[in-house]
Scaffold this active site. Structure first.
Site: not given
Ligand code: RB5
Length: 148
Positions: A7, A64, A66, A97, A132
């Site tokens: 993203d 993204c 996180t 695994h 596995h």
């Molecule tokens: C975008 O601001 C953020 O929510 C996205 O990049 C991600 O971290 C979502 O899981």
């Protein structure tokens, strides 16, 4: 062929991963997004995951903020096994695994050098099979609605 997607938060890291894959001699296909305009991660996670599930791509690296949201999106696609990793040990073991076929990275969690190290460990590790494989088959059974 490696499916790539991100993203808006992952554009810079995705470019770094592209350059790293080029240096490793690995081919990739970019499923977007292509700029830093705010966008919805499920769209790009889904498109890349579909390419892996269909066999168009062998595996994928998705980014993204996180690594979580785009990983959840990819996990909705049948046949996809996601690892969302911030350390090299988990990344390597998820291949050895769990035979993970998509790695997700958090561009706001890990620095670029660590992210590249995580991706390198994941890309070079081999699935060990054996016991596995039985466990991965059980994951597929869950996906198929079977009772365990
Ligand atoms: C975008 O601001 C953020 O929510 C996205 O990049 C991600 O971290 C979502 O899981």
């Amino acid at each position: 062929m490696i499916a790539l997607a991100c993203d808006h938060s992952g554009i810079e890291l995705k470019k770094e991963i592209m350059a790293m894959l080029d240096a490793m001699g690995l081919t990739w296909k970019d499923f977007g997004t292509y700029d830093t305009a705010s966008c919805d991660y499920p769209v790009y996670g889904y498109r890349a995951a579909k390419a892996v599930a269909s066999g168009e791509c062998d595996r994928g690296i998705l980014i993204c903020g996180t690594g979580i949201g785009i990983g959840i999106a990819a996990s909705k696609v049948r046949g996809i096994r996601v690892c969302s990793c911030s350390d090299v040990y988990s990344a390597e073991l998820s291949k050895r695994h769990n035979n993970s076929n998509i790695l997700t990275l958090g561009a706001r969690v890990v620095g670029i050098d660590l992210a590249k190290m995580i991706a390198t460990h994941w890309l070079t590790a081999e699935f060990e099979g054996g016991r596995h494989q039985r466990r991965v088959d059980l994951l597929t059974a869950i996906e198929n609605g079977e009772e365990l």
